[in-house]
Design a protein around this motif. Sequence first.
Motif: not given
Length: 237
Positions: A218-232
């Motif tokens: 689940a930790a990687l699934d959540a990280a994947s969801m947050r990826h598109e909001r990274l600044r770079t």
Amino acid sequence: MKTPNTRSNGSDSFLLLLQVSNSSFPTGSFSHSYGLETLIFEGAIHSPASAEQWCRNWLRFGVACGDGIAVVAAFRRTLYSNMDGMGKLVQLVEALKIGRESRDASAKTGAAFLTACRDVFKIPEIDRLDTSLKALGMRPHHAVVYGVAGAGLGFTEQQTIETYLWSSLSNIVSVVGRLLPLGQTDIQRILKEAAPLIDQSAEIARSRDEAHMCSMNAALDAASMRHERLRTRLCIS
């Protein structure tokens, strides 16, 4: 190099095995981090040791229990000329990709792998898969395409799943190596020491049927969801 038209395990198949599992085979996997870029940005991955642990967890608790089982299921369906249920298998793979970017990454690498196998090796089973999935309006996820190609090219089930797992780990470690100060020696050490994990993951994939496919990270699934909001971002996913 001669391409075999039958399912044999001779030297030609060995050379083909090396070819399709090589990082230079055109799948675009070098563009995808599957959420690991997020963890690097947030500081959870910050050293060779933490990178190794996260990559190993990704393989064991994500790939082995999900895509790995799909590879074996697709291989067996193709080997025994029972490809009618491929659509259901693809649906399961897609459903387990909780994050949109990870889902798209799986489909994009699958489409690239399918195109390369079709154009380079002329595998009839790949043509059948492509036709059936297009008729169903489904995307060709990488794990399913790899399993079909493995059977079509004459690999054994063990060769197919082990090379899928190894190439998956090799690709993700290389991606992390571009994002961290991770040297080539560290990368090769991580891959060398992963041999028992590859064996364990292959056994998991071969011993469970597709009804038991799951994603346990689940930790990687959540990280994947947050990826598109990274600044770079350097990776697509």
